[in-house]
Design an enzyme around this catalytic site. Structure first.
Site, PDB file in Angstrom:
ATOM      1  N   GLY A  66      -3.499  -7.035  -0.840  1.00 28.55           N
ATOM      2  CA  GLY A  66      -2.656  -6.128  -1.618  1.00 28.55           C
ATOM      3  C   GLY A  66      -3.084  -6.059  -3.065  1.00 28.55           C
ATOM      4  O   GLY A  66      -4.142  -6.559  -3.437  1.00 28.55           O
ATOM      5  N   ASN A  67      -2.249  -5.412  -3.881  1.00 21.90           N
ATOM      6  CA  ASN A  67      -2.527  -5.313  -5.315  1.00 21.90           C
ATOM      7  C   ASN A  67      -1.222  -5.420  -6.083  1.00 21.90           C
ATOM      8  O   ASN A  67      -0.140  -5.494  -5.496  1.00 21.90           O
ATOM      9  CB  ASN A  67      -3.285  -4.006  -5.631  1.00 21.90           C
ATOM     10  CG  ASN A  67      -2.479  -2.778  -5.271  1.00 21.90           C
ATOM     11  OD1 ASN A  67      -1.455  -2.496  -5.884  1.00 21.90           O
ATOM     12  ND2 ASN A  67      -2.931  -2.051  -4.266  1.00 21.90           N
ATOM     13  N   HIS A  68      -1.314  -5.431  -7.398  1.00 19.53           N
ATOM     14  CA  HIS A  68      -0.143  -5.715  -8.229  1.00 19.53           C
ATOM     15  C   HIS A  68       0.710  -4.501  -8.582  1.00 19.53           C
ATOM     16  O   HIS A  68       1.577  -4.594  -9.435  1.00 19.53           O
ATOM     17  CB  HIS A  68      -0.579  -6.396  -9.531  1.00 19.53           C
ATOM     18  CG  HIS A  68      -0.950  -7.836  -9.349  1.00 19.53           C
ATOM     19  ND1 HIS A  68      -0.045  -8.779  -8.912  1.00 19.53           N
ATOM     20  CD2 HIS A  68      -2.116  -8.474  -9.521  1.00 19.53           C
ATOM     21  CE1 HIS A  68      -0.654  -9.945  -8.834  1.00 19.53           C
ATOM     22  NE2 HIS A  68      -1.921  -9.790  -9.192  1.00 19.53           N
ATOM     23  N   SER A  69       0.451  -3.362  -7.963  1.00 18.86           N
ATOM     24  CA  SER A  69       1.236  -2.192  -8.319  1.00 18.86           C
ATOM     25  C   SER A  69       2.688  -2.343  -7.856  1.00 18.86           C
ATOM     26  O   SER A  69       2.953  -2.684  -6.718  1.00 18.86           O
ATOM     27  CB  SER A  69       0.625  -0.943  -7.690  1.00 18.86           C
ATOM     28  OG  SER A  69       1.391   0.178  -8.047  1.00 18.86           O
TER      29      SER A  69
END
Ligand code: C5P
Length: 232
Positions: free
Chosen positions: A29-32
């Site tokens: 995943g990512n931090h958005s």
């Protein structure tokens, strides 16, 4: 005020960050957080727009009064956006889409064994959804749909952020590119954002900065919608 300048306008927005499954319990995943996309939905709604929000793993609640399509992976986000874009006047890709996904998704949990001190993951490229939306628009010979992309650029020490952004604008084929300066205390997970907005002032012209904003994500959202007025 901006009144109801989006009355009768169908606005499709993607928000959040995709999760690319590895096995039944894990993902890349990512931090958005989805804050910028949710703020865009609020701003478009406040200006009378008919808003559909394709939300990938949102960490903030979307407003009432919109149509929410929850998704998780880039493939799901692509499918939802391409479907919904057929009925949209404005399409805004603010989601953080994973560039790569695991080449295969294990059907059972990946186990650690004494033989596996190292684990190699093979990733494959995800399709570029923004480019697909631009392509789908031209396939349908639609001329009045406006497509907006986002670009998160880090560092401006060498002053090349806008050069990169102009190249990205050309490569993506969108009508407006919101260039987001991350890594300076603004961006992911915060309420503030600082952006430059790139567009061509006339067809065939060079992409240029037609607007800027520095403030809350809601203020930035209103500036993005204001900039759409230059194109429509
Ligand atoms: O190529 P880059 O990730 O910098 O471009 C950012 C823009 O492209 C954003 O609008 C993002 O939503 C979109 N994007 C996409 N599909 C991808 C990667 C990015 O639509 N696979």
């Amino acid at each position: 005020g901006r009144g109801s300048d989006l009355a009768g306008t169908r606005v499709l927005i993607s928000a959040g960050g995709t999760r690319e499954p590895l096995d039944p319990v894990r993902y890349l995943g990512n931090h958005s957080s989805g804050r910028q996309g949710v703020a865009l939905a609020k701003a478009a709604l406040a200006r009378g727009g008919q808003v559909t929000l394709v939300g990938a793993n949102l960490e903030v609640p979307p407003p009432d009064g919109i149509s929410l399509v929850p998704v998780s992976s880039a493939a799901e986000l692509a499918e939802a956006m391409l479907r919904e874009a057929a009925q949209a006047d404005i399409v805004i890709m603010s989601a953080a889409v994973a560039d790569y996904r695991p080449a295969s998704v294990e059907t059972t949990k990946i186990k650690k064994t004494s033989a596996n001190e190292e684990l190699t993951l093979r990733l494959v490229r995800n399709p570029d959804i923004l480019r697909s939306l631009v392509q789908a628009r031209s396939d349908r010979s639609v001329t009045d749909q406006v497509i907006v992309g986002f670009a998160a650029e880090t560092g401006d020490a060498d002053g090349t952020v806008l050069d990169h952004a102009r190249k990205k604008f050309e490569a993506k084929g969108c009508d407006l590119l919101v260039v987001n300066k991350v890594g300076t205390g603004v961006g992911f997970g915060t309420d503030g954002n600082r952006v430059d907005i790139l567009a061509r002032r006339r067809p065939g012209g060079e992409p240029e900065v037609i607007g800027s904003a520095d403030g809350s994500k809601l203020a930035v959202s209103h500036a993005v919608i204001d900039a759409l007025g230059v194109l429509r």
